[in-house]
Design a protein around this motif. Sequence first.
Motif, PDB file in Angstrom:
ATOM      1  N   ASN A 115       0.833  -1.211   0.000  1.00 44.56           N
ATOM      2  CA  ASN A 115       0.000   0.000   0.000  1.00 44.56           C
ATOM      3  C   ASN A 115       0.866   1.259   0.000  1.00 44.56           C
ATOM      4  N   MET A 116       1.908   1.259   0.831  1.00 45.93           N
ATOM      5  CA  MET A 116       2.787   2.433   0.922  1.00 45.93           C
ATOM      6  C   MET A 116       3.412   2.740  -0.441  1.00 45.93           C
ATOM      7  N   GLY A 117       3.940   1.714  -1.102  1.00 47.14           N
ATOM      8  CA  GLY A 117       4.549   1.910  -2.421  1.00 47.14           C
ATOM      9  C   GLY A 117       3.523   2.383  -3.441  1.00 47.14           C
ATOM     10  N   THR A 118       2.329   1.779  -3.389  1.00 46.74           N
ATOM     11  CA  THR A 118       1.264   2.144  -4.327  1.00 46.74           C
ATOM     12  C   THR A 118       0.835   3.600  -4.114  1.00 46.74           C
ATOM     13  N   ILE A 119       0.819   4.048  -2.876  1.00 48.93           N
ATOM     14  CA  ILE A 119       0.450   5.445  -2.585  1.00 48.93           C
ATOM     15  C   ILE A 119       1.534   6.402  -3.098  1.00 48.93           C
ATOM     16  N   LEU A 120       2.797   6.015  -2.965  1.00 47.45           N
ATOM     17  CA  LEU A 120       3.869   6.859  -3.532  1.00 47.45           C
ATOM     18  C   LEU A 120       3.696   6.980  -5.051  1.00 47.45           C
ATOM     19  N   ARG A 121       3.263   5.869  -5.664  1.00 46.43           N
ATOM     20  CA  ARG A 121       3.026   5.864  -7.110  1.00 46.43           C
ATOM     21  C   ARG A 121       1.879   6.817  -7.475  1.00 46.43           C
ATOM     22  N   ILE A 122       0.839   6.848  -6.647  1.00 40.85           N
ATOM     23  CA  ILE A 122      -0.284   7.780  -6.854  1.00 40.85           C
ATOM     24  C   ILE A 122       0.219   9.223  -6.750  1.00 40.85           C
ATOM     25  N   ALA A 123       1.028   9.488  -5.709  1.00 39.98           N
ATOM     26  CA  ALA A 123       1.570  10.841  -5.494  1.00 39.98           C
ATOM     27  C   ALA A 123       2.411  11.271  -6.690  1.00 39.98           C
ATOM     28  N   ASP A 124       3.167  10.326  -7.216  1.00 42.87           N
ATOM     29  CA  ASP A 124       4.022  10.588  -8.377  1.00 42.87           C
ATOM     30  C   ASP A 124       3.165  10.931  -9.599  1.00 42.87           C
ATOM     31  N   TRP A 125       2.131  10.123  -9.832  1.00 45.65           N
ATOM     32  CA  TRP A 125       1.253  10.307 -10.996  1.00 45.65           C
ATOM     33  C   TRP A 125       0.575  11.667 -10.974  1.00 45.65           C
ATOM     34  N   PHE A 126       0.044  12.033  -9.802  1.00 47.84           N
ATOM     35  CA  PHE A 126      -0.728  13.275  -9.708  1.00 47.84           C
ATOM     36  C   PHE A 126       0.133  14.482  -9.324  1.00 47.84           C
ATOM     37  N   GLY A 127       1.432  14.266  -9.196  1.00 44.51           N
ATOM     38  CA  GLY A 127       2.320  15.390  -8.884  1.00 44.51           C
ATOM     39  C   GLY A 127       2.092  15.997  -7.511  1.00 44.51           C
ATOM     40  N   ILE A 128       1.835  15.175  -6.518  1.00 46.13           N
ATOM     41  CA  ILE A 128       1.659  15.678  -5.155  1.00 46.13           C
ATOM     42  C   ILE A 128       3.028  16.113  -4.615  1.00 46.13           C
ATOM     43  N   PRO A 129       3.150  17.369  -4.167  1.00 45.14           N
ATOM     44  CA  PRO A 129       4.492  17.855  -3.830  1.00 45.14           C
ATOM     45  C   PRO A 129       5.137  17.163  -2.622  1.00 45.14           C
ATOM     46  N   ASN A 130       4.357  16.893  -1.576  1.00 47.07           N
ATOM     47  CA  ASN A 130       4.950  16.298  -0.378  1.00 47.07           C
ATOM     48  C   ASN A 130       4.099  15.153   0.177  1.00 47.07           C
ATOM     49  N   VAL A 131       4.752  14.060   0.528  1.00 44.24           N
ATOM     50  CA  VAL A 131       4.072  12.970   1.233  1.00 44.24           C
ATOM     51  C   VAL A 131       4.711  12.864   2.617  1.00 44.24           C
ATOM     52  N   PHE A 132       3.900  13.119   3.639  1.00 35.52           N
ATOM     53  CA  PHE A 132       4.382  13.017   5.013  1.00 35.52           C
ATOM     54  C   PHE A 132       3.899  11.696   5.593  1.00 35.52           C
ATOM     55  N   VAL A 133       4.738  11.054   6.385  1.00 35.21           N
ATOM     56  CA  VAL A 133       4.302   9.787   7.002  1.00 35.21           C
ATOM     57  C   VAL A 133       4.588   9.814   8.498  1.00 35.21           C
ATOM     58  N   SER A 134       3.697   9.212   9.254  1.00 38.71           N
ATOM     59  CA  SER A 134       3.879   9.145  10.710  1.00 38.71           C
ATOM     60  C   SER A 134       4.960   8.132  11.041  1.00 38.71           C
ATOM     61  N   TYR A 146      11.952   2.744   2.977  1.00 39.06           N
ATOM     62  CA  TYR A 146      13.053   2.046   2.295  1.00 39.06           C
ATOM     63  C   TYR A 146      12.974   0.524   2.432  1.00 39.06           C
ATOM     64  N   ASN A 147      11.826   0.035   2.911  1.00 42.74           N
ATOM     65  CA  ASN A 147      11.534  -1.394   2.896  1.00 42.74           C
ATOM     66  C   ASN A 147      11.564  -1.848   1.424  1.00 42.74           C
ATOM     67  N   PRO A 148      12.250  -2.968   1.120  1.00 46.14           N
ATOM     68  CA  PRO A 148      12.335  -3.395  -0.294  1.00 46.14           C
ATOM     69  C   PRO A 148      10.982  -3.533  -0.986  1.00 46.14           C
ATOM     70  N   LYS A 149       9.959  -3.945  -0.237  1.00 47.30           N
ATOM     71  CA  LYS A 149       8.630  -4.097  -0.839  1.00 47.30           C
ATOM     72  C   LYS A 149       7.991  -2.744  -1.169  1.00 47.30           C
ATOM     73  N   VAL A 150       8.288  -1.725  -0.365  1.00 53.72           N
ATOM     74  CA  VAL A 150       7.790  -0.372  -0.655  1.00 53.72           C
ATOM     75  C   VAL A 150       8.465   0.144  -1.921  1.00 53.72           C
ATOM     76  N   VAL A 151       9.777  -0.010  -1.967  1.00 51.20           N
ATOM     77  CA  VAL A 151      10.558   0.448  -3.126  1.00 51.20           C
ATOM     78  C   VAL A 151      10.029  -0.211  -4.400  1.00 51.20           C
ATOM     79  N   GLN A 152       9.782  -1.528  -4.305  1.00 50.33           N
ATOM     80  CA  GLN A 152       9.300  -2.297  -5.448  1.00 50.33           C
ATOM     81  C   GLN A 152       7.913  -1.833  -5.887  1.00 50.33           C
ATOM     82  N   ALA A 153       6.981  -1.743  -4.924  1.00 49.33           N
ATOM     83  CA  ALA A 153       5.598  -1.375  -5.265  1.00 49.33           C
ATOM     84  C   ALA A 153       5.509   0.061  -5.773  1.00 49.33           C
ATOM     85  N   SER A 154       6.473   0.897  -5.405  1.00 48.96           N
ATOM     86  CA  SER A 154       6.410   2.303  -5.831  1.00 48.96           C
ATOM     87  C   SER A 154       6.792   2.456  -7.305  1.00 48.96           C
ATOM     88  N   MET A 155       7.351   1.420  -7.906  1.00 49.56           N
ATOM     89  CA  MET A 155       7.708   1.440  -9.329  1.00 49.56           C
ATOM     90  C   MET A 155       8.558   2.650  -9.698  1.00 49.56           C
TER      91      MET A 155
END
Lengths: 253, 253
Positions: free
Chosen positions: A120-139, A146-155
Amino acid sequence: MLSKNKIKYIRSLDLKKNRQKYNSFLVEGEKIIAELLQDGNFEVELLCATPTWIETHQSAVALLKEKLIEVKENELKKISKLKTPNHVLAIAKIPDVKALKSSTETELNLYLDGIQDPGNMGTILRIADWFGIPNVFVSEESADLYNPKVVQASMGAFLRVNYQKIGFEKLLQQLPNIVSFGAVLDGANLFEMTLPKHGLLVIGNEGKGIRASVLEQITHKISIPAAKNGSGAESLNAAVATGIIVSLFKQNS
Amino acid sequence: MLSKNKIKYIRSLDLKKNRQKYNSFLVEGEKIIAELLQDGNFEVELLCATPTWIETHQSAVALLKEKLIEVKENELKKISKLKTPNHVLAIAKIPDVKALKSSTETELNLYLDGIQDPGNMGTILRIADWFGIPNVFVSEESADLYNPKVVQASMGAFLRVNYQKIGFEKLLQQLPNIVSFGAVLDGANLFEMTLPKHGLLVIGNEGKGIRASVLEQITHKISIPAAKNGSGAESLNAAVATGIIVSLFKQNS
């Protein structure tokens, strides 16, 4: 050829504490690595590649010099997190936190309050990338970026999206005028709202939603309306909900 | 107690050919199983549960009779597909294909042309469930609907959504008047379109998109617009794209 120590080191980066200790993370996928090598913001520490990759990437090889290790396919299998390893795998340095993009108060930004699933985290980064969201903040409680699965899912989105781990309260101190929108199950119907061009969209944990302490500081509670004839579905996947809400914001901007 | 043969049988259902051979599939998750037991459309073949589950589900136990097998937690681990098994696991019979819902030509329906990832498939069923989409059609090449990962990712949606494996051509013969919308990368800007209340939304394979033979039969080619300032993202996740497009259709209906 990979030494036993190198294999041990690379495998150790599966764990967040080791990624933090060494300030390094794993990147896989030929396309993502091609982008990584072109990107100026990430320092490549080590690149393991098969003769096939090396043969077809001579200009990269020339730049990598002693950072390149030639490996056999069965060696790559020992360090890869993929079912079918590609011909190349990189270890990159975790970059310094970037400054907030200046558009923070004129565009839509994201705050992820405890997204746990790396996919989900990687997929959300991909959404942010697609729509040009300037900042993604995470708790603090969210999946490690930097989890390998996040990196992978973020494409490859992790290369382009500006993200930062920060507490919600601290973020609000930095952005005192921001209008925030929290995705909840009993909020205002998003289909009937006129959404602004800017603000902070808050997405909560997959199971528990947004923490109460964060929710009470949020300006607007919003919901994606379910079917009127009452399906039995209790919620949408967190990344899907993020995509839907972001697109509704972007639709009129 | 589980016999070796039962363990072997349950594990064999990992494979599509065995699910087809026995006409059975695996269901996990306490909540999904509670719904499965209440649902009249699915026949439970076997239910494996720990004493903890049995103790708190006496009315279900009374109905299950000899279909119930009491198992220890370590036995459940041997047959579970989950990292942390729940206290219960069921084998259910694959139901007959349901008839098309009559709202086929008055509401939005989905056609999945080669969705491969079981997580995406399950997540899309969840979207269909949430928005009350009457029918989800899938091509022969798509992930199997009774793959344990699809069932899991659907969060119970597989119990409520009407789905059917069918070739695109054959479907169009059944629905000659339907207007179809194919999600592509170079289609009309969805944010600038007035969308109808009904039609058939076609979503293609994660990597390759919609097959050419299907695309040429589609009425409208549509796209979710990316950021104007040109991000580097090449696409959105297939389930996220489905969620966004469906919500844009539903927004005005």
